[in-house]
Design an enzyme around this catalytic site. Structure first.
Site, PDB file in Angstrom:
ATOM      1  N   LYS A 191       0.594  -1.410   0.428  1.00 25.02           N
ATOM      2  CA  LYS A 191      -0.083   0.032   0.445  1.00 25.02           C
ATOM      3  C   LYS A 191       0.543   1.191  -0.073  1.00 25.02           C
ATOM      4  CE  LYS A 191      -3.579   2.589   2.275  1.00 25.02           C
ATOM      5  NZ  LYS A 191      -4.759   1.913   3.399  1.00 25.02           N
ATOM      6  N   GLU A 197       9.912  -5.580   4.529  1.00 23.93           N
ATOM      7  CA  GLU A 197       9.686  -7.467   4.324  1.00 23.93           C
ATOM      8  C   GLU A 197       9.496  -7.289   2.023  1.00 23.93           C
ATOM      9  OE1 GLU A 197       7.588  -7.660   7.917  1.00 23.93           O
ATOM     10  OE2 GLU A 197       7.733  -6.215   6.346  1.00 23.93           O
ATOM     11  N   GLY A 250      -5.606  -2.220   4.092  1.00 22.87           N
ATOM     12  CA  GLY A 250      -4.508  -3.841   3.910  1.00 22.87           C
ATOM     13  C   GLY A 250      -5.758  -5.097   3.744  1.00 22.87           C
ATOM     14  N   ARG A 251      -6.021  -5.450   5.536  1.00 25.34           N
ATOM     15  CA  ARG A 251      -6.482  -6.353   4.949  1.00 25.34           C
ATOM     16  C   ARG A 251      -8.035  -6.974   3.939  1.00 25.34           C
ATOM     17  NH1 ARG A 251      -6.434  -3.645   9.360  1.00 25.34           N
ATOM     18  NH2 ARG A 251      -8.312  -3.214  10.482  1.00 25.34           N
ATOM     19  N   GLU A 336      -6.843  -8.652  13.402  1.00 26.70           N
ATOM     20  CA  GLU A 336      -6.063  -7.554  13.681  1.00 26.70           C
ATOM     21  C   GLU A 336      -6.656  -6.043  13.573  1.00 26.70           C
ATOM     22  OE1 GLU A 336      -3.733  -6.048   9.319  1.00 26.70           O
ATOM     23  OE2 GLU A 336      -2.736  -6.890  10.967  1.00 26.70           O
ATOM     24  N   HIS A 367      -8.034 -34.764  13.788  1.00 27.03           N
ATOM     25  CA  HIS A 367      -7.427 -36.086  13.669  1.00 27.03           C
ATOM     26  C   HIS A 367      -6.317 -35.270  15.128  1.00 27.03           C
ATOM     27  CE1 HIS A 367      -9.139 -40.069  12.471  1.00 27.03           C
ATOM     28  NE2 HIS A 367      -9.683 -39.136  11.694  1.00 27.03           N
ATOM     29  N   LYS A 477       7.999  -3.905  14.530  1.00 28.32           N
ATOM     30  CA  LYS A 477       8.456  -3.568  13.327  1.00 28.32           C
ATOM     31  C   LYS A 477       9.702  -2.492  13.484  1.00 28.32           C
ATOM     32  CE  LYS A 477       6.522  -3.129   9.813  1.00 28.32           C
ATOM     33  NZ  LYS A 477       4.977  -2.746   9.097  1.00 28.32           N
TER      34      LYS A 477
END
Length: 504
Positions: A191, A197, A250-251, A336, A367, A477
């Site tokens: 964005k 990263e 962003g999400r 978030e 399981h 960060k």
């Protein structure tokens, strides 16, 4: 918290707690708490009858919705008002699907046409032979594309897409190993176009292209960002910069140019179906009132467990291999958004907010973790998600068994089983909800994602928090940047770890 809101919460906490068995015996819960919603691509059944949501709780939560201004907040979001109060921004991901403020819908349509032109040009060979795309992003810039591509391209994709988010070089090297630089494009999704990263991985991808003999590495890059000037400054030609609005979080951004890899893999027509499915859910959420509003109904049931019964987690199990990444996607969306300790006005919250969202894929999860769900000391509400139409061409026995297991788990959680041997006894009265799609396709997946977006928003409104900021991700960060820059000092434990790793 106003006196009126506090009184409503006190009243909800004081309500009786009948068992699920008693609730089913008392009335027609299927009529009241399940609904079949017709959507593009097929209908979806939303069944919340095996939760403890009843008439008394519904009345209380609807009073809470009125007291917290739910209808006004919902209208304000669709009208493009700045409801993200801490960042002074509108929240306009629905405009990307064609539902929202007219000017924002028009802008989104224009940006989609720009993206469509580039997608069509790539498919037509204008950029040469393109067999692979390495999509580099993190968080919302990666989780949405990864989910949609994994779910919808099992029978093949027009372009082979590899989504890389982790700064761990092993992730990027794994993508490199599957691609040929001569036939690979790189999508850089950020964005702000400053995410550490993402930009570190992007620089390494450029070097990989150069080492692979690509003379103009930047000519193989597509930028997806809300800050196109920064992408151009970084080196991407403006014809391959696909912008989106800063009012899209962003999400919530996979509907924007962040969805470029989805469109490239599926083709534009199917990406448009994806948007249409989400838009149908938008219209339902905007127009339906009371408990007929399915995202609001789900939010009310969620708050029974998070706020009234002290449940610290919620589990989501997709009984469909194509939705194996759906719990991962919901983790970011829900935690978030609503993992907050202050309300929208800055005052402390008055109780628990978002539970920990976790889950897996059925029948594998049966399981692995279902022992705790059935017999453990934690009460954990469960969502099951499945599709009636199989995603495979094998013997129908496969899919029949899959669905039988899905439905059996919900029945077993509710009913329980008495036994003389306490180790073999099941307490029962454990809640679950089921979302059952006629089919899993671009439209129904779009609707499922939009349903959960609105469910998360509704929960945030009822808790009086702002679900659209995420400042909690920043501190770690900042410290990581300080470590990389060098010269900072930290606590003795962190200093020892840095010394052991040879970083300082």
């Amino acid at each position: 918290m106003s006196d009126a809101v506090r009184a409503i919460w006190d009243g909800l906490k004081a309500l009786e707690r009948p068992t699920l068995t008693a609730l089913f015996a008392a009335g027609d819960r299927l009529t009241d708490y399940s609904a079949r919603l017709d959507l593009p691509g097929g209908a979806v059944r939303f069944d919340w009858s095996k939760t403890h949501l009843d008439a008394a709780h519904a009345e209380g939560f609807l009073a809470l919705a009125e007291a917290t201004g739910f209808a006004a907040r919902r209208a304000a979001m669709f009208d493009g008002e700045p409801i993200n109060v801490t960042e002074h921004r509108a929240v306009e991901h629905t405009a990307l699907r064609g539902v929202g403020r007219d000017s924002s819908v028009e802008e989104a349509h224009a940006l989609h046409l720009r993206m469509k032109s580039l997608v069509d040009a790539i498919h037509a060979g204008v950029l040469g032979e393109v067999k692979h795309l390495i999509h580099i992003g993190i968080g919302g810039s990666a989780l949405g594309p990864a989910l949609a591509i994994d779910a919808l391209t099992r029978e093949g994709a027009r372009v082979d897409v590899h989504v890389v988010s982790n700064i761990d070089g092993c992730a990027l090297e794994a993508a490199f190993a599957r691609c040929d630089p001569a036939t690979t494009l790189i999508a850089v999704a950020s964005k702000t176009f400053t995410t550490t990263e993402t930009m570190t991985n992007a620089a390494s991808a450029l070097e990989w292209l150069r080492e692979g003999g690509v003379a103009d590495a930047y000519g193989r890059v597509v930028a997806l960002t809300a800050y196109p000037d920064k992408a151009v400054e970084w080196g991407v030609d403006e014809t391959r910069v696909l912008p989106f609005s800063e009012s899209v979080g962003g999400r919530y951004s996979l509907w924007s140019s962040i969805g470029f890899p989805i469109a490239l893999a599926l083709g534009w027509d199917e990406f448009a179906e994806f948007l249409d499915g989400a838009a149908a859910m938008d219209r339902h959420f905007l127009e339906a009132e009371g408990m007929a509003n399915l995202p609001l109904r789900a939010a009310c049931a969620d708050l029974i467990y998070a706020r009234l019964r002290g449940c610290q987690s919620r589990a989501v199990f997709a009984y469909d291999e194509r939705l194996r990444l759906f719990p991962d996607y919901l983790q970011q969306l829900e935690m978030e958004s609503n993992g907050k300790r202050v309300k929208a006005d800055g005052s402390p919250v008055d109780g628990p907010t978002a539970p920990v969202t976790w889950g897996g894929v059925g029948t594998d999860a049966q399981h692995a973790v279902f022992q705790l769900l059935h017999q453990g000391t934690h009460l954990i509400p469960v969502d099951f998600i499945a599709a009636i139409a199989p995603g495979d061409d094998l013997d129908p026995a496969h899919h029949h068994s899959l669905l039988a297991n899905c439905f059996a788990q919900g029945a077993a959680l509710m009913a329980g089983k008495a036994a003389r041997d306490p180790a073999r006894a099941y307490p029962g009265d454990r809640p679950s909800a089921t979302i059952l799609c006629d089919d899993l396709n671009p439209a129904t997946l779009g609707a499922l994602i939009a349903f959960h977006e609105h469910r998360t928003f509704a929960s945030g409104v009822l808790m009086e928090i702002n679900p659209f900021d995420q400042f909690g991700v920043e501190l770690g960060k900042e410290i990581a940047k300080a470590i990389v820059a060098g010269g900072a000092t930290f606590d003795p434990s962190t200093e020892a770890l840095l010394a052991e790793a040879g970083i300082q």
